[in-house]
Each structure stands twice: as structure tokens, then as C-alpha cells.
Design a protein around this motif. Sequence first.
Motif, mmCIF file in Angstrom:
data_model
loop_
_atom_site.group_PDB
_atom_site.id
_atom_site.type_symbol
_atom_site.label_atom_id
_atom_site.label_comp_id
_atom_site.label_asym_id
_atom_site.label_seq_id
_atom_site.Cartn_x
_atom_site.Cartn_y
_atom_site.Cartn_z
ATOM 1 N N GLN A 38 0.849 -1.186 0.000
ATOM 2 C CA GLN A 38 0.000 0.000 0.000
ATOM 3 C C GLN A 38 0.888 1.240 0.000
ATOM 4 O O GLN A 38 1.672 1.451 0.925
ATOM 5 C CB GLN A 38 -0.892 0.000 1.259
ATOM 6 C CG GLN A 38 -1.779 1.199 1.396
ATOM 7 C CD GLN A 38 -2.837 1.252 0.300
ATOM 8 O OE1 GLN A 38 -3.424 0.251 -0.056
ATOM 9 N NE2 GLN A 38 -3.054 2.427 -0.230
ATOM 10 N N VAL A 40 2.126 4.885 0.765
ATOM 11 C CA VAL A 40 1.869 5.802 1.875
ATOM 12 C C VAL A 40 2.487 7.136 1.514
ATOM 13 O O VAL A 40 3.649 7.209 1.123
ATOM 14 C CB VAL A 40 2.479 5.268 3.195
ATOM 15 C CG1 VAL A 40 2.270 6.257 4.329
ATOM 16 C CG2 VAL A 40 1.901 3.912 3.539
ATOM 17 N N ASN A 41 1.702 8.195 1.664
ATOM 18 C CA ASN A 41 2.209 9.542 1.385
ATOM 19 C C ASN A 41 1.493 10.509 2.317
ATOM 20 O O ASN A 41 0.529 11.153 1.946
ATOM 21 C CB ASN A 41 1.964 9.897 -0.080
ATOM 22 C CG ASN A 41 2.651 11.183 -0.487
ATOM 23 O OD1 ASN A 41 3.320 11.805 0.329
ATOM 24 N ND2 ASN A 41 2.469 11.563 -1.736
ATOM 25 N N GLU A 42 1.964 10.590 3.565
ATOM 26 C CA GLU A 42 1.376 11.474 4.558
ATOM 27 C C GLU A 42 2.475 12.279 5.222
ATOM 28 O O GLU A 42 3.485 11.722 5.638
ATOM 29 C CB GLU A 42 0.621 10.671 5.619
ATOM 30 C CG GLU A 42 -0.698 10.137 5.136
ATOM 31 C CD GLU A 42 -1.487 9.524 6.282
ATOM 32 O OE1 GLU A 42 -1.190 9.804 7.437
ATOM 33 O OE2 GLU A 42 -2.397 8.753 5.977
ATOM 34 N N ASP A 43 2.214 13.533 5.359
ATOM 35 C CA ASP A 43 3.165 14.453 5.999
ATOM 36 C C ASP A 43 4.570 14.231 5.453
ATOM 37 O O ASP A 43 4.822 14.420 4.291
ATOM 38 C CB ASP A 43 3.128 14.321 7.522
ATOM 39 C CG ASP A 43 1.745 14.680 8.081
ATOM 40 O OD1 ASP A 43 1.059 15.518 7.457
ATOM 41 O OD2 ASP A 43 1.343 14.094 9.102
ATOM 42 N N ASN A 44 5.467 13.783 6.276
ATOM 43 C CA ASN A 44 6.866 13.586 5.857
ATOM 44 C C ASN A 44 7.160 12.133 5.508
ATOM 45 O O ASN A 44 8.294 11.800 5.228
ATOM 46 C CB ASN A 44 7.817 14.021 6.988
ATOM 47 C CG ASN A 44 7.728 15.513 7.222
ATOM 48 O OD1 ASN A 44 7.312 16.252 6.335
ATOM 49 N ND2 ASN A 44 8.119 15.955 8.412
ATOM 50 N N VAL A 46 6.862 9.032 3.107
ATOM 51 C CA VAL A 46 6.592 8.603 1.745
ATOM 52 C C VAL A 46 7.224 7.228 1.581
ATOM 53 O O VAL A 46 8.397 7.060 1.911
ATOM 54 C CB VAL A 46 7.196 9.595 0.710
ATOM 55 C CG1 VAL A 46 7.013 9.071 -0.701
ATOM 56 C CG2 VAL A 46 6.590 10.956 0.861
#
Length: 185
Positions: A38, A40-44, A46
Motif C-alpha cells: 500500500q 503511503v504519502n502522509e506528511d513527511n 513517503v
Amino acid sequence: DLPTMPPAISRTTLYPALAWFYHTEYRGQAIRVARLLQPVNEDNVVGMAEIYVAETLQSRRYLASQLLFSSWVSQGLLVLLTLVLTAWLLRRVLRPMRQLSSLMVRREPGLLAPLPELLPWSETRLLIVAFNRYIDRLRGVLSRQERFNADASHQLKTPLAVLKTQVSVALTRQDPALWQESLRA
């Protein structure tokens, strides 16, 4: 602490995501594992998260047998209900046809009265109308035939009366020559 995926397993074509399915053992029990990648690309953060989900084959088989049993029961009940409703509906729908059939069987051979409108459906009402029209035409044909027979009978009565008279005259005479004369006449 699930076992990692063996290297020879390729991604499934049945599921369009980045997913793999495989069988392995965990704590002495056979399991089926699904591995999903999956993004993931949230806040800092990646990257790619690896998600593992597993179930024992025993629970999987139990679930499959429960699903199969419930589908058999529900489908069986549905089929049974459909058969019962179909039988009831056919009996109800065909009742007027049975009444008409019974009426036709008990009908006197010479009866030319129209049939009653027993059939409630528009498609079969046309059958009764057509049959009643046929009875009307048959009644007309029989009426013309009776008139013809009456006329023919009337027209034959006079020659038959003359013939009967000639035979009676011939029988009353003693001379055979007179018999022949009467018979020729």
C-alpha cells in the motif's frame, strides 16, 4: 511475526492491486496469507507499507462450509417456495380452463348454445368468442340443411304418392298386361 512470502510467488492476476496470496505454516497450523503493498504519502512519510493478513485453513474451510450450507438452505427454500407458489398459481390460473373443459364434456351433442365467458383473461376470451362464432355459423349451416331437407322431402312426396297409386292400381288388376301398363306409367 507472520512468515514472509516465498520468493517464487508472483502477483495474482485475479486481484488488480499489488497483492499476493500464498499458503504457509504459522505456529504449527496451515494458513493462507494475503500480502498487500500500500503506497503511503502522509506528511513527511513517503513509501510503501507491507500489509499481511492471514487466516487458518481450518477456519477458512469452516467458513466455506457454513457459506455453502447456508446457500444450500436458502436456495433450497427459495426453490421449494417457488415450486409451491407456481403450483398454486397454475391451479388458480387453470381453474377456468378446467371449468370450460368440464362444461364441454357434459355438453349435449346437439346443443348449439353459445359458451359462457368463463375465461377471465383477454387472450383466452378470444377463444370463447371464436368458438361462439363457429357455433353461430354451424347453426346457420344446419338451418339451411334442414330447409333443404324439408324442401326436398316436400318435392319428393308428390312423385312418391303418384308411384304408390300406380303400384296400388297394378296390384288390384288381374291381367298381367295391365300390370305392365301401370308399372310403365
